[in-house]
Design a protein around this motif. Sequence first.
Motif, PDB file in Angstrom:
ATOM      1  N   ILE A  19      -2.571  73.946  10.049  1.00  0.00           N
ATOM      2  CA  ILE A  19      -3.201  75.008  11.268  1.00  0.00           C
ATOM      3  C   ILE A  19      -4.190  75.563  10.518  1.00  0.00           C
ATOM      4  N   GLN A  20      -3.593  76.449   9.485  1.00  0.00           N
ATOM      5  CA  GLN A  20      -4.354  77.429   8.979  1.00  0.00           C
ATOM      6  C   GLN A  20      -5.853  77.136   8.434  1.00  0.00           C
ATOM      7  N   HIS A  21      -5.781  75.644   8.182  1.00  0.00           N
ATOM      8  CA  HIS A  21      -7.078  75.366   7.472  1.00  0.00           C
ATOM      9  C   HIS A  21      -7.897  74.603   8.626  1.00  0.00           C
ATOM     10  N   ASN A  22      -7.234  74.459   9.738  1.00  0.00           N
ATOM     11  CA  ASN A  22      -7.979  73.799  10.976  1.00  0.00           C
ATOM     12  C   ASN A  22      -8.153  74.099  12.000  1.00  0.00           C
ATOM     13  N   TYR A  23      -7.578  75.642  12.285  1.00  0.00           N
ATOM     14  CA  TYR A  23      -7.673  76.307  13.582  1.00  0.00           C
ATOM     15  C   TYR A  23      -8.669  76.470  14.258  1.00  0.00           C
ATOM     16  N   GLN A  24      -9.903  76.349  13.618  1.00  0.00           N
ATOM     17  CA  GLN A  24     -11.036  76.687  14.012  1.00  0.00           C
ATOM     18  C   GLN A  24     -11.985  75.440  14.968  1.00  0.00           C
ATOM     19  N   THR A  25     -10.923  74.087  14.584  1.00  0.00           N
ATOM     20  CA  THR A  25     -11.595  72.840  15.361  1.00  0.00           C
ATOM     21  C   THR A  25     -10.542  72.744  16.453  1.00  0.00           C
ATOM     22  N   ASP A  26     -10.644  71.767  17.329  1.00  0.00           N
ATOM     23  CA  ASP A  26     -10.150  71.245  18.440  1.00  0.00           C
ATOM     24  C   ASP A  26      -8.887  70.484  18.025  1.00  0.00           C
ATOM     25  N   ILE A  27      -7.838  70.874  17.490  1.00  0.00           N
ATOM     26  CA  ILE A  27      -6.719  70.284  17.059  1.00  0.00           C
ATOM     27  C   ILE A  27      -5.484  70.596  18.205  1.00  0.00           C
ATOM     28  N   ASN A  28      -4.498  69.798  18.194  1.00  0.00           N
ATOM     29  CA  ASN A  28      -3.549  69.902  19.037  1.00  0.00           C
ATOM     30  C   ASN A  28      -2.131  69.620  18.270  1.00  0.00           C
ATOM     31  N   VAL A  29      -0.912  69.727  19.218  1.00  0.00           N
ATOM     32  CA  VAL A  29       0.174  69.400  18.597  1.00  0.00           C
ATOM     33  C   VAL A  29       0.439  68.105  17.818  1.00  0.00           C
ATOM     34  N   ASN A  30      -0.191  67.092  18.480  1.00  0.00           N
ATOM     35  CA  ASN A  30      -0.042  65.879  18.083  1.00  0.00           C
ATOM     36  C   ASN A  30      -0.726  65.613  16.743  1.00  0.00           C
ATOM     37  N   ASP A  31      -1.921  66.263  16.466  1.00  0.00           N
ATOM     38  CA  ASP A  31      -2.503  66.393  15.174  1.00  0.00           C
ATOM     39  C   ASP A  31      -1.651  66.811  14.166  1.00  0.00           C
ATOM     40  N   ILE A  32      -1.230  68.181  14.484  1.00  0.00           N
ATOM     41  CA  ILE A  32      -0.365  68.798  13.749  1.00  0.00           C
ATOM     42  C   ILE A  32       1.015  67.953  13.076  1.00  0.00           C
ATOM     43  N   ALA A  33       1.745  67.365  14.116  1.00  0.00           N
ATOM     44  CA  ALA A  33       2.781  66.522  13.848  1.00  0.00           C
ATOM     45  C   ALA A  33       2.443  65.438  12.878  1.00  0.00           C
ATOM     46  N   GLY A  34       1.362  64.746  13.266  1.00  0.00           N
ATOM     47  CA  GLY A  34       0.851  63.479  12.358  1.00  0.00           C
ATOM     48  C   GLY A  34       0.377  63.886  10.836  1.00  0.00           C
ATOM     49  N   HIS A  35      -0.102  64.910  10.951  1.00  0.00           N
ATOM     50  CA  HIS A  35      -0.242  65.409   9.594  1.00  0.00           C
ATOM     51  C   HIS A  35       0.889  65.590   8.810  1.00  0.00           C
ATOM     52  N   ALA A  36       1.905  66.250   9.364  1.00  0.00           N
ATOM     53  CA  ALA A  36       3.149  66.401   8.709  1.00  0.00           C
ATOM     54  C   ALA A  36       3.990  65.211   8.551  1.00  0.00           C
ATOM     55  N   SER A  37       3.559  64.009   9.100  1.00  0.00           N
ATOM     56  CA  SER A  37       4.298  62.834   9.333  1.00  0.00           C
ATOM     57  C   SER A  37       5.484  62.759  10.105  1.00  0.00           C
ATOM     58  N   ILE A  38       5.756  63.620  11.029  1.00  0.00           N
ATOM     59  CA  ILE A  38       6.813  63.992  11.857  1.00  0.00           C
ATOM     60  C   ILE A  38       6.655  63.878  13.401  1.00  0.00           C
ATOM     61  N   SER A  39       7.724  63.724  14.346  1.00  0.00           N
ATOM     62  CA  SER A  39       7.463  63.792  15.726  1.00  0.00           C
ATOM     63  C   SER A  39       7.034  65.003  16.123  1.00  0.00           C
ATOM     64  N   GLU A  40       6.329  64.818  17.371  1.00  0.00           N
ATOM     65  CA  GLU A  40       6.234  66.333  17.855  1.00  0.00           C
ATOM     66  C   GLU A  40       7.400  67.015  18.521  1.00  0.00           C
ATOM     67  N   ARG A  41       8.426  66.004  18.612  1.00  0.00           N
ATOM     68  CA  ARG A  41       9.728  66.916  19.028  1.00  0.00           C
ATOM     69  C   ARG A  41      10.502  67.661  17.816  1.00  0.00           C
ATOM     70  N   TYR A  42      10.254  66.978  16.668  1.00  0.00           N
ATOM     71  CA  TYR A  42      11.012  67.442  15.480  1.00  0.00           C
ATOM     72  C   TYR A  42      10.054  68.911  15.031  1.00  0.00           C
ATOM     73  N   LEU A  43       8.697  68.521  15.318  1.00  0.00           N
ATOM     74  CA  LEU A  43       7.864  69.814  14.803  1.00  0.00           C
ATOM     75  C   LEU A  43       8.078  70.768  15.676  1.00  0.00           C
ATOM     76  N   ARG A  44       8.203  70.735  17.093  1.00  0.00           N
ATOM     77  CA  ARG A  44       8.631  71.846  17.842  1.00  0.00           C
ATOM     78  C   ARG A  44      10.047  72.507  17.611  1.00  0.00           C
ATOM     79  N   LYS A  45      11.007  71.617  17.272  1.00  0.00           N
ATOM     80  CA  LYS A  45      12.286  72.198  16.691  1.00  0.00           C
ATOM     81  C   LYS A  45      12.276  72.984  15.439  1.00  0.00           C
ATOM     82  N   LEU A  46      11.392  72.533  14.504  1.00  0.00           N
ATOM     83  CA  LEU A  46      10.929  73.451  13.304  1.00  0.00           C
ATOM     84  C   LEU A  46      10.420  74.707  13.523  1.00  0.00           C
ATOM     85  N   PHE A  47       9.458  74.866  14.276  1.00  0.00           N
ATOM     86  CA  PHE A  47       8.893  76.173  14.521  1.00  0.00           C
ATOM     87  C   PHE A  47       9.804  76.965  15.332  1.00  0.00           C
ATOM     88  N   SER A  48      10.509  76.565  16.380  1.00  0.00           N
ATOM     89  CA  SER A  48      11.433  77.104  16.913  1.00  0.00           C
ATOM     90  C   SER A  48      12.570  77.886  16.313  1.00  0.00           C
TER      91      SER A  48
END
Length: 294
Positions: A197-226
């Motif tokens: 996120i910090q390296h790419n926030y200025q581009t049109d990224i979304n939650v799916n892109d972030i989860a894909g980069h971390a090689s996890i599901s969107e659901r697990y990504l949301r759980k980690l952040f929460s």
Amino acid sequence: MNKITEYSLWEVLEQIKSSLKSKRLADVFRFTSFYPSETYGPHKHMRIEINYVKKGNCILHIDKESINFHEGDIMIISPNVEHLFEAGVNGTILMQLEFLPEIFSHLHSNIRIDTEAMPTPSFLFSKENRLIKIVNNINVIRTVQCIINELEHKGSHYQYLVVMYYAELLIFLYRYMHETYLSICTNDLLRKAICYIQHNYQTDINVNDIAGHASISERYLRKLFSQNLNLSPLDYLNQIRINKSIELLKNTEKSVKEVCFLCGFQSPQYFSRIFKQQIGLSPREIAKSQSPLF
């Protein structure tokens, strides 16, 4: 400020200056140009290396990773990290500052902080943080420029002023790491997502892109952040974008629309709505007319 306090300050500055090897405040301080697609390296050194991309774009290759940098970006490379620099197809102009990490170490050991404890420089510039990418951070850019100016012109007592600028730079870097939560992030997957996120926030990224980069599901990504940040990934992304937009609105002459797109928002209307939700004021109320830094 009384005389004892003033004397103590000069004494600390003199102690830091005198304790440096060969009295070197920096090994490299300059603006330098690279031809289109010119490469430099691979190499590594004991110095902390800070490069501000004044014009053009470039790529930094570290191990098997290649990181793109554009105009306005800052790269901070930790000591003993092998890297290869590659200029963009239209060339690159960099503002460069390289110095031994002992400067930060002496600052940390000689200056006592009574309020919030600050991590050691060795933690900040560790193998884990081998490369720090900062985008549109006016404070860091301005401070690096001040250090270079003082080292070039060597005015009266410039050494003391340079040491104080290094202290300012260290605080801004601590603040940056704190604001991005990297300093308190112990989960490797969450750290990977935050770095993306910090390296790419200025581009049109979304939650799916972030989860894909971390090689996890969107659901697990949301759980980690929460669980760790009490924020959703989108809320965190917007918080980073808003923080950067405030810096640009306060310190440049860029329009609200320009800042909107520079910080990754795709709609000025959405930008204004999120901005007012987080800050309580509109972007136009925050903006100030001021000459550009460079």
